[in-house]
Design an enzyme around this catalytic site. Structure first.
Site, short mmCIF file in Angstrom:
data_model
loop_
_atom_site.label_atom_id
_atom_site.label_comp_id
_atom_site.label_asym_id
_atom_site.label_seq_id
_atom_site.Cartn_x
_atom_site.Cartn_y
_atom_site.Cartn_z
N TRP A 290 0.82 -1.20 0.00
CA TRP A 290 0.00 0.00 0.00
C TRP A 290 0.86 1.27 0.00
O TRP A 290 0.38 2.35 0.30
CB TRP A 290 -0.91 0.00 1.24
CG TRP A 290 -2.05 -0.97 1.13
CD1 TRP A 290 -3.33 -0.70 0.71
CD2 TRP A 290 -2.03 -2.36 1.43
NE1 TRP A 290 -4.10 -1.84 0.74
CE2 TRP A 290 -3.33 -2.88 1.18
CE3 TRP A 290 -1.05 -3.24 1.89
CZ2 TRP A 290 -3.66 -4.22 1.38
CZ3 TRP A 290 -1.37 -4.58 2.08
CH2 TRP A 290 -2.67 -5.05 1.83
N CYS A 326 -6.55 -5.04 -1.55
CA CYS A 326 -7.69 -5.84 -1.10
C CYS A 326 -8.49 -6.47 -2.23
O CYS A 326 -8.90 -7.63 -2.13
CB CYS A 326 -8.61 -5.00 -0.21
SG CYS A 326 -9.39 -3.58 -1.02
N HIS A 385 -13.39 -1.49 1.16
CA HIS A 385 -12.59 -2.69 1.39
C HIS A 385 -13.32 -3.87 0.76
O HIS A 385 -14.55 -3.97 0.86
CB HIS A 385 -12.37 -2.93 2.88
CG HIS A 385 -11.54 -4.14 3.18
ND1 HIS A 385 -10.35 -4.40 2.52
CD2 HIS A 385 -11.72 -5.17 4.05
CE1 HIS A 385 -9.84 -5.53 2.98
NE2 HIS A 385 -10.65 -6.01 3.91
N ASP A 408 -11.94 -12.98 4.68
CA ASP A 408 -11.09 -11.87 4.26
C ASP A 408 -9.64 -12.33 4.19
O ASP A 408 -9.05 -12.71 5.21
CB ASP A 408 -11.24 -10.71 5.24
CG ASP A 408 -10.68 -9.40 4.68
OD1 ASP A 408 -9.97 -9.44 3.66
OD2 ASP A 408 -10.96 -8.34 5.28
N ASN A 448 -20.24 -2.32 11.23
CA ASN A 448 -21.27 -1.76 12.10
C ASN A 448 -20.73 -1.15 13.40
O ASN A 448 -21.45 -1.06 14.38
CB ASN A 448 -22.31 -2.82 12.44
CG ASN A 448 -23.67 -2.22 12.75
OD1 ASN A 448 -23.91 -1.05 12.47
ND2 ASN A 448 -24.55 -3.00 13.35
N ASP A 450 -19.53 1.89 15.87
CA ASP A 450 -19.71 3.33 16.05
C ASP A 450 -18.33 3.98 16.14
O ASP A 450 -17.35 3.35 16.56
CB ASP A 450 -20.47 3.62 17.35
CG ASP A 450 -21.95 3.28 17.24
OD1 ASP A 450 -22.43 3.07 16.11
OD2 ASP A 450 -22.61 3.24 18.29
N GLU A 497 -29.93 1.03 9.60
CA GLU A 497 -29.24 1.98 10.46
C GLU A 497 -30.23 2.73 11.35
O GLU A 497 -31.25 3.24 10.88
CB GLU A 497 -28.45 2.99 9.62
CG GLU A 497 -27.25 2.41 8.90
CD GLU A 497 -26.06 2.25 9.82
OE1 GLU A 497 -26.21 2.40 11.05
OE2 GLU A 497 -24.95 1.98 9.31
N GLU A 502 -30.78 -2.70 15.25
CA GLU A 502 -29.38 -2.39 14.93
C GLU A 502 -28.64 -1.92 16.17
O GLU A 502 -27.49 -2.32 16.42
CB GLU A 502 -29.34 -1.33 13.82
CG GLU A 502 -27.93 -1.05 13.29
CD GLU A 502 -27.34 0.22 13.88
OE1 GLU A 502 -26.13 0.45 13.72
OE2 GLU A 502 -28.09 0.98 14.54
N TYR A 571 -31.83 -28.42 7.42
CA TYR A 571 -31.46 -29.17 8.61
C TYR A 571 -30.02 -28.91 9.02
O TYR A 571 -29.61 -29.15 10.15
CB TYR A 571 -31.70 -30.68 8.42
CG TYR A 571 -30.67 -31.38 7.58
CD1 TYR A 571 -29.57 -32.00 8.16
CD2 TYR A 571 -30.78 -31.42 6.20
CE1 TYR A 571 -28.61 -32.64 7.39
CE2 TYR A 571 -29.84 -32.06 5.42
CZ TYR A 571 -28.76 -32.67 6.02
OH TYR A 571 -27.81 -33.30 5.25
#
Length: 691
Positions: A290, A326, A385, A408, A448, A450, A497, A502, A571
């Site tokens: 990078w 990525c 990403h 990832d 997700n 904060d 959101e 959430e 199942y």
């Protein structure tokens, strides 16, 4: 007629039952037939073997016991073309026999042996002994004669749906009346075994044909980049069927040094691939860069596909290829996993957080004057990403965790000491269950978390001064099934959101991080919730009823907001479809109990049910006075009608008898195309009866 005979020859295991002199006399005649045959076997009797010094027992009986000796194995030809078509492997380059596990394939005492890995072992599943049987049964390595013509045999072979994937060496073993007299022929051909999304018993089974075409067989796709407001796209050639790529993908597995015996489990294989696509700690395929300086290698933006990278890695003996970022790691992962048979897609997350301390928040540290403390601000938010979703059952986890799993391969943080990530169930990420394996905390924070602002106090400690919500995880994108359109899959990763669900997920997840005090803990946890089933099991065709029991253990009234959702499940625990959602508000008096009757009408699920009629009720909610979070899941199934068999008249050994077979249609609609399968062990082979 002549074409039909030639076709039969192509599909047969040919056995020549002739002595050596006859073989010499017929050498020219047999040359063409030998090329077309799959297995050619020569017969020798014990007397001839003793004369040749191959049998030395002195008490040899006068009567000769025949032994069939395999002379050649050649699975290439029209039969192989048909096999590859039926196994959805006809797009792979070359003529190798490439099969998907859990499915049969068309191939004097005879059995077959398949071996994979450096030290094949029956106990570890890397050495399969395949006996010849009269009737094939699912879930076993078995071979059956399906056609016999003159001196030729055609065999159908069952593989098991948990077989180790990879390259196998085929042996044909024949033996005489005495077990010690054997003939073993090692085939020069390699047989490749892959995961099978078309097989219901395979952990990677996917029941939608359009999705299988997209996520397994499509060798070209789209990768998304840019920003939330300016989404760009680029075409990527996955090339999983290109010449030499299957061998390159297996080379990647081999370079990992992991036991071959673990390659039957897609969870293990995905963990290995996630680690081996990057290079920092295991000499994997691609070196990340990078820096903006790419001398000595290729700029990440110059790549347009996976084929060249994988070939360079193999041809270089496992030296990492330079360079990638990525989207290149993701494109390679899609290629390798699709090539091996695991449904996979590349996924882009815009405004993607990188949490470096497992706090499950994106932390910004400020000094007393509100200036950033850069030496502490290791967390970051990437414009975008790219990672992967792969599809599989998760029998190692609670029900409902199967289906799409985030993986990832970009080397960001280690997992169990190695740079890799996943598989993390999307169902767990959505609900904040970050204690579920593997690596859910890291992926949850990506989509997700904060953004929490901390200010330094004069004594060096920090206090939270601001919580910036809704800044992470937007427009999560993948290529749509069957088209080049962008498909937004954000709803699979998180609730809308700002919704109560959430926020519950965010706060639930944070309690398992390194800063559980970030969000206010509930002042009390005095409400309990439980789901029970009263009376008989819910029945197919009827409304389903369950009881939700709530108990208030406090001396004060509690106000509860409760969300409910019912999903149809395989199942294996894989989610198929959500069929019912509901929300209820209630007040619970002090020291009281409340039983809610939950009901789901037949019409809500009638078009969604699958084999086992399995369903799962998920409840989540919050107590307004204490902020206590309530959550539970309850798995149940709809009872199907019994099939009743009654004999007509007296049953007499050795004589034909009649029976009456009956069952009651529980549905309020007419059943069509009903077929009964009848089998009696030792009495009756499987018969299908159309009703």
């Amino acid at each position: 007629m002549e074409e039909k005979e030639n076709e039969e020859k192509e599909r047969m295991v040919v056995i020549e039952e002739t002595d050596k002199e006859e073989m010499v006399d017929k050498e020219e005649t047999d040359e063409k037939e030998e090329k077309e045959s799959i297995v050619k076997i020569e017969e020798k009797n014990e007397k001839e073997k003793k004369q040749e010094g191959e049998v030395e027992e002195e008490d040899q009986p006068d009567a000769a016991a025949d032994v069939l000796e395999v002379k050649s194995v050649n699975p290439i030809g029209e039969a192989n073309k048909r096999n590859r078509k039926e196994h959805h492997t006809d797009q792979y380059h070359g003529d190798d026999l490439i099969l998907r596990r859990g499915q049969s394939f068309p191939k004097n005492k005879l059995h077959l042996e398949l071996k994979t890995g450096a030290m094949p072992t029956v106990a570890k599943g890397t050495h399969a002994i395949i006996p010849l049987v009269e009737h094939l049964e699912d879930g076993r390595w078995e071979a059956k004669i399906v056609k016999q013509r003159h001196n030729g045999l055609q065999l159908s072979v069952n593989s098991i749906p948990t077989a180790v994937i990879g390259a196998y060496r085929l042996s044909v073993v024949t033996s005489g009346l005495k077990a010690e007299l054997k003939s073993i022929h090692e085939s020069s051909n390699v047989l490749y075994m892959l995961f099978n999304p078309w097989c219901e018993d395979d952990a990677v089974f996917m029941d939608d044909e359009d999705e299988r075409q997209e996520y397994v067989l499509n060798d070209v796709g789209r990768l998304y980049y840019g920003t939330e407001q300016q989404i760009g796209e680029r075409t990527w050639n996955f090339g999983q069927f290109s010449e030499g790529i299957l061998a390159s993908c297996l080379f990647v597995l081999e370079k990992s040094g992991t036991p071959v015996s673990g390659w039957g489990n897609p969870i293990n294989v995905v963990r290995v691939v996630s680690a081996m696509i990057n290079s920092p700690d295991d000499g994997g395929v691609l070196e990340g860069n990078w820096s903006g300086y790419y001398s000595g290698g290729t700029s990440p933006t110059a790549w347009s596909g996976s084929v060249e990278i994988l070939k360079n890695y193999q041809e270089g003996g496992g030296a990492p290829v330079k360079y990638g970022q990525c989207w290149v790691f993701s494109g390679l992962t899609t290629t390798v996993l699709r090539c091996l048979g695991i449904p996979t897609r590349s996924v882009t997350n815009f405004d993607s957080a990188h949490d470096t301390d497992i706090s499950l928040t994106t932390d910004v540290y400020l000094d007393e004057e509100l200036d950033p403390l850069e030496y502490l601000n290791d967390d970051s938010v990437w414009n975008f990403h790219v990672w992967n979703d792969c599809w599989m059952a998760r029998p190692d986890l609670p029900a409902g965790m199967g289906g799409w799993q985030a993986v990832d391969a970009t080397p960001q943080e280690t997992s169990q000491g190695t740079y890799r990530c996943g598989p993390a169930p999307l169902a767990a990420l959505r609900s904040g269950q970050v204690y579920i394996q593997y690596d859910c905390p890291f992926v949850f924070a990506e989509v997700n978390s904060d953004k929490i602002y901390w200010q330094r106090n004069p004594d060096g400690t920090f206090k939270k001064i601001y919580n910036e919500k809704h800044k992470v995880g937007h427009n999560i994108s993948t290529k749509a099934v069957g088209s080049d359109e962008r498909n937004d899959v954000t709803h699979l990763y998180k609730h809308p959101e700002g919704s109560e669900k959430e926020r519950i997920a965010v706060e639930t997840a944070s309690r398992y991080g390194t800063k559980p005090e970030t969000y206010s803990a509930p002042t009390a946890e005095d409400i309990s919730i439980e789901v029970t089933m009263d009376g008989e099991d819910p029945r197919m065709g009827s409304d389903s009823r369950l009881r939700i029991n709530l108990i208030n253990g406090s001396l004060e009234e509690r106000s509860i907001s409760l969300h409910g959702q019912v999903a149809v499940m395989y199942y294996t625990g894989v989610h198929k479809a959500t069929v019912c959602r509901d929300k209820v508000e209630m007040d619970l008096p002090p020291s009281s109990a409340l039983g809610l009757m939950w009901r789901m009408p037949f019409k809500m699920y009638q078009d969604q049910l699958i084999d086992q009629a399995a369903l799962m009720l998920t409840l989540s909610g919050r107590v307004s006075q204490t902020q206590q979070v309530l959550a539970t899941q309850f798995s149940f199934r709809l009872r199907t009608p019994d099939v009743v068999i009654k004999p007509i008249g007296e049953a007499v050994v050795g004589e034909t008898m009649a029976v009456e077979i009956s069952f009651t249609n529980p549905l309020p609609i007419m059943l069509k195309d009903v077929t009964l399968r009848v089998e009696g062990l030792g009495l009756l082979n499987v018969q299908k009866i159309a009703v």
